[in-house]
Design a protein around this motif. Sequence first.
Motif, short mmCIF file in Angstrom:
data_model
loop_
_atom_site.label_atom_id
_atom_site.label_comp_id
_atom_site.label_asym_id
_atom_site.label_seq_id
_atom_site.Cartn_x
_atom_site.Cartn_y
_atom_site.Cartn_z
N PHE A 19 11.58 -46.41 43.70
CA PHE A 19 12.40 -45.00 44.35
C PHE A 19 13.78 -44.78 43.97
O PHE A 19 14.23 -45.77 43.18
N PRO A 20 14.27 -43.67 44.10
CA PRO A 20 15.50 -43.29 43.68
C PRO A 20 16.55 -44.43 44.22
O PRO A 20 16.44 -44.75 45.28
N LYS A 21 17.38 -44.74 43.09
CA LYS A 21 18.57 -45.66 43.56
C LYS A 21 19.70 -44.86 44.70
O LYS A 21 19.78 -43.56 44.48
N VAL A 22 20.40 -45.91 45.23
CA VAL A 22 21.52 -45.46 46.18
C VAL A 22 22.49 -44.72 45.17
O VAL A 22 22.88 -45.67 44.42
N PRO A 23 23.33 -43.97 45.67
CA PRO A 23 24.28 -43.48 45.01
C PRO A 23 25.51 -44.64 44.98
O PRO A 23 25.68 -45.41 45.94
N PHE A 324 -12.44 -43.15 39.07
CA PHE A 324 -11.12 -42.81 38.42
C PHE A 324 -10.40 -41.67 39.33
O PHE A 324 -9.22 -42.03 39.61
N VAL A 325 -11.16 -40.70 39.63
CA VAL A 325 -10.56 -39.73 40.55
C VAL A 325 -10.12 -40.17 41.79
O VAL A 325 -8.94 -40.19 42.43
N ARG A 326 -10.97 -40.97 42.58
CA ARG A 326 -10.42 -41.88 43.74
C ARG A 326 -9.52 -42.70 43.73
O ARG A 326 -8.63 -42.86 44.39
N LEU A 327 -9.34 -43.40 42.39
CA LEU A 327 -8.47 -44.36 42.22
C LEU A 327 -6.96 -43.67 41.87
O LEU A 327 -6.09 -44.03 42.64
N CYS A 328 -6.97 -42.37 41.31
CA CYS A 328 -5.75 -41.80 41.11
C CYS A 328 -5.28 -41.25 42.53
O CYS A 328 -4.14 -41.05 42.74
N GLY A 329 -6.22 -40.77 43.25
CA GLY A 329 -5.91 -40.36 44.67
C GLY A 329 -5.10 -41.25 45.42
O GLY A 329 -4.25 -40.96 46.16
N ILE A 330 -5.79 -42.60 45.30
CA ILE A 330 -5.10 -43.70 46.17
C ILE A 330 -3.54 -43.75 45.70
O ILE A 330 -2.66 -43.89 46.51
N VAL A 331 -3.51 -43.80 44.14
CA VAL A 331 -1.94 -44.04 43.83
C VAL A 331 -1.09 -43.04 44.09
O VAL A 331 -0.10 -43.22 44.63
N GLY A 332 -1.52 -41.68 43.87
CA GLY A 332 -0.76 -40.86 44.47
C GLY A 332 -0.48 -40.56 45.87
O GLY A 332 0.60 -40.40 46.17
N GLY A 333 -1.48 -40.81 46.55
CA GLY A 333 -1.29 -40.90 48.21
C GLY A 333 -0.33 -42.02 48.76
O GLY A 333 0.72 -41.49 49.60
N ILE A 334 -0.41 -42.95 48.06
CA ILE A 334 0.67 -44.14 48.46
C ILE A 334 2.15 -43.79 47.96
O ILE A 334 2.96 -44.06 48.82
N PHE A 335 2.23 -43.26 46.87
CA PHE A 335 3.42 -43.06 46.33
C PHE A 335 4.20 -41.63 47.28
O PHE A 335 5.38 -41.90 47.58
N SER A 336 3.20 -40.70 47.53
CA SER A 336 3.81 -39.70 48.35
C SER A 336 4.33 -40.22 49.89
O SER A 336 5.19 -40.00 50.28
N THR A 337 3.29 -40.94 50.26
CA THR A 337 3.57 -41.59 51.65
C THR A 337 4.73 -42.47 51.79
O THR A 337 5.42 -42.41 52.69
N THR A 338 4.81 -43.21 50.65
CA THR A 338 5.93 -44.27 50.93
C THR A 338 7.23 -43.68 50.51
O THR A 338 8.34 -44.33 50.99
N GLY A 339 7.07 -42.68 49.47
CA GLY A 339 8.50 -41.86 49.42
C GLY A 339 8.95 -41.17 50.79
O GLY A 339 10.19 -41.47 50.69
N MET A 340 8.12 -40.69 51.44
CA MET A 340 8.56 -40.08 52.74
C MET A 340 9.05 -41.22 53.63
O MET A 340 10.17 -40.94 54.17
N LEU A 341 8.60 -42.32 53.68
CA LEU A 341 9.00 -43.56 54.31
C LEU A 341 10.26 -43.85 54.07
O LEU A 341 11.38 -44.26 54.73
N HIS A 342 10.43 -43.98 52.56
CA HIS A 342 11.71 -44.55 52.11
C HIS A 342 12.93 -43.50 52.34
O HIS A 342 14.08 -43.79 52.65
N GLY A 343 12.73 -42.02 52.32
CA GLY A 343 13.58 -40.94 52.77
C GLY A 343 13.86 -40.98 54.26
O GLY A 343 15.25 -41.26 54.54
N ILE A 344 12.92 -41.47 55.09
CA ILE A 344 13.39 -41.48 56.50
C ILE A 344 14.24 -42.96 56.84
O ILE A 344 15.13 -42.99 57.51
#
Length: 386
Positions: A19-23, A324-344
Amino acid sequence: MRRLNRRKTLSLVKELDAFPKVPESYVETSASGDFNSFFFVGFSVSLIAFTTMALLTIMEFSVYQDTWMKYEYEVDKDFSSKLRINIDITVAMKCQYVGADVLDLAETMVASADGLVYEPAIFDLSPQQREWQRMLQLIQSRLQEEHSLQDVIFKSAFKSASTALPPREDDSSQPPDACRIRGHLYVNKVAGNFHITVGKAIPHPRGHAHLAALVNHDSYNFSHRIDHLSFGELVPGIINPLDGTEKIALDHNQMFQYFITVVPTKLHTYKISADTHQFAVTERERVINHAAGSHGVSGIFMKYDLSSLMVTVTEEHMPFWQFFVRLCGIVGGIFSTTGMLHGIGKFIVEIIYCRFRLGAYKPVNSVPFEDGHTDNHVPLLENNTH
């Protein structure tokens, strides 16, 4: 030296942060090193993300390796071919006293001499054979409760497997008291009646009859054990509804009836491909007593009828592109969800950090001047050069 190793470890761990680093303006160096609360938020969420991703990937791969059975139904248009009946039944009477044959609705008689073998046998099973029968009956009871287990049997069946009764392991000196009737018959694809009764069968213009007059009535005993009964191509490993059935006659004049509905089935798995038949059965037994109105003939009667529908059972596997499509969905979904958790988490830490920082700089008391005025300005932070 320790500080250098700590910095190398820190730089290696920071590379795992997805995830993005802290300023840099928010970073405050502490006495314990370069660790700070913002870094811990990013690293913790990254660790959770990678762990979850690994677990879901393993689970998805196990689903990809699994197969399932697909059922398709159509009208059976094959009326000209013959139906094969596979039989392995032991009757508690001597072979010279019993006869087996088939009579169908077209008044066509198929004698047992066409494919059945009569073998003298001992009706009581040996300990090993009794254990085999007990296990087979346990499987039958589970199949009646959980029908989905039939798919497991279809997938595990292969031509080298065998569900036949094992041979006797003991050298018993007991004389044979039963008759084992085994083999196969080819009959017309119409409803019919396979039966085992007293006396050998003889044909005549209106059907057929059995020579039962020469057999003593007291010797009638139609206790029997069905080690195997199936229709169509013989597929070892497939367990049929009547396999392992044992019935004990309580009277000499006892009739056992089995009403069978046969469904043509084409089985296609990764191990075998066969034209077989499934069937459902209803059982009934009664004592023949003409004085009480219970008419009939003592014996074992299996009345079968064929369904007009044919079932095609095919073992299917998930295609790779879907995996392969289901695997890509898993990776993308986890990154999106954890990205929101990181922002919060980052937002919460920023609020707590700023609150403590503002609380560290409280305004000092006013300093009076000589002319009576006061200085209300907050002095600048002094550099601690001491």
